[in-house]
Scaffold this motif. Structure first.
Motif: not given
Ligand code: NAD
Length: 322
Positions: A153, A186-188, A190, A210-211, A276-278, A297, A301
């Motif tokens: 990703t 986003n700082r996951s 993954i 991140d949050v 890249f979020s859903f 995206t 991927t």
């Molecule tokens: P996750 O829940 O593990 O992480 C979410 C991140 O966003 C965390 O770092 C959190 O602190 C941050 N966050 C949440 N709300 C926030 C806010 N209001 N302000 C700032 N930061 C905030 O999720 P993930 O696994 O990283 O997945 C995120 C999204 O990406 C999902 O919708 C998932 O479906 C999508 N995703 C897409 C692909 C792709 O190829 N397009 C691949 C993986 C995940």
């Protein structure tokens, strides 16, 4: 406004890879694979998430279009998934393995990622690949024959930035984001953190949000470090985020909720926006400020997954030749 930005779809970007990957797949089949069969990917689905199901369907279609074999293995009882993965690890016909996450939705998922044999890990989730990425190490061996795999990703987003010409190809490889500033919401582990590291390793100044807080990832003044460094900037307040955003060339969002929208008024004019979020994290008026907008995206991927698989097959070939 006189000028409105352009939407660039991930299907358009993935098309630019289709031919290259299909050709390479055929080369690998005929020259590299001992059994002469198409590269074979197996996906494991052990949840009933419609998003995972849709992703699996799309993986299958992309595989068929590009000269790969794919099969989806459903494991209705999650407790058997580990054994099924081990079976696939030991099956010489299978070149690549992936799992549709979440499975357990907790730390056990971290464990499952490590069950996939490194040599078949198309998503690049093995710890060794992550560690190499964070340390900006591109090869697995001293002779630099075996390329390390980048998690797919974050890799897809890098390739999107290349397609959009945010990467400046006049600069040396490894420094092509020099002078650019990016925000990643986003700082996951993954996507967001590896992406911040990859971009910073390429010379970008990245504000990783991140949050809770905001961090700055850079390679230091004059790119003096060989890998990124991280600095805490403090709590994630609307004021700090706005100040940083107004100066950012790139804004990348991955907030997994429906009601989050990045404030359009905080965008710098001409910013490049990628989600890249859903869920749709930008508002409908994003193109009143953005120059280029990529709403999703996922298709890129999947291309990167297949590209990683070809790399794994080549790595295995070089390893056997040693
Ligand atoms: P996750 O829940 O593990 O992480 C979410 C991140 O966003 C965390 O770092 C959190 O602190 C941050 N966050 C949440 N709300 C926030 C806010 N209001 N302000 C700032 N930061 C905030 O999720 P993930 O696994 O990283 O997945 C995120 C999204 O990406 C999902 O919708 C998932 O479906 C999508 N995703 C897409 C692909 C792709 O190829 N397009 C691949 C993986 C995940």
């Amino acid at each position: 406004p006189v000028f409105a930005g352009r939407t660039i779809l991930s299907s358009t970007i993935s098309k630019s890879y289709t031919q290259e990957i299909a050709e390479k797949s055929e080369l690998v089949r005929t020259n590299v694979k001992p059994n002469g069969k198409k590269p074979y990917l197996v996906g494991f689905l052990a949840n009933d998430d419609p998003a995972a199901e849709a992703y699996a369907t799309w993986t299958q279609k992309t595989c068929e279009d590009m000269g790969f074999e794919y099969s989806l293995r459903r494991v209705p009882n999650k407790d058997f998934l580990e054994e099924k993965i081990i079976e696939a690890n030991n099956d010489n016909d299978i070149d690549g393995i992936m799992i549709y996450f979440p499975v357990f939705g907790d730390a056990q998922d971290q464990y499952l990622k490590q069950v996939i044999k490194m040599e078949k890990d198309v998503e690049g989730l093995n710890h060794t690949y992550y560690q190499n990425m964070y340390h900006n190490i591109r090869y697995l061996d001293e002779e630099k024959k075996l390329k390390s795999i980048v998690p797919c990703t974050p890799l897809a987003i890098i390739k999107i930035l290349e397609f959009l010409k945010v990467y400046n190809s006049l600069l040396p490889l490894g420094n092509r984001l020099y002078g650019k500033k990016a925000i990643i919401i986003n700082r996951s582990e993954i996507v967001g953190r590896p992406l911040a590291a990859l971009m910073a390793n390429d010379g970008c100044t990245v504000y990783s949000v991140d949050v809770h807080n905001i961090q700055k990832f850079t390679r230091g003044e004059g790119l003096k470090f060989s890998k990124h460094q991280v600095e805490d900037l403090g709590a994630n307040t609307p004021e700090l985020l706005k100040e940083l955003s107004l100066d950012a060339d790139i804004v990348i969002t991955g907030v997994p909720v429906d009601n989050y929208k990045f404030p359009t008024e905080s965008l710098k004019e001409g910013a490049v926006c990628i989600n890249f979020s859903f869920h749709k994290n930008f508002s409908d008026d994003v193109k009143s400020k953005a120059s280029l907008y990529v709403p999703s995206t996922g298709k890129v991927t999947i291309c990167m997954l297949l590209r990683n698989m070809l790399r794994l097959i080549e790595n295995n070939y070089h390893k056997e030749a040693k």
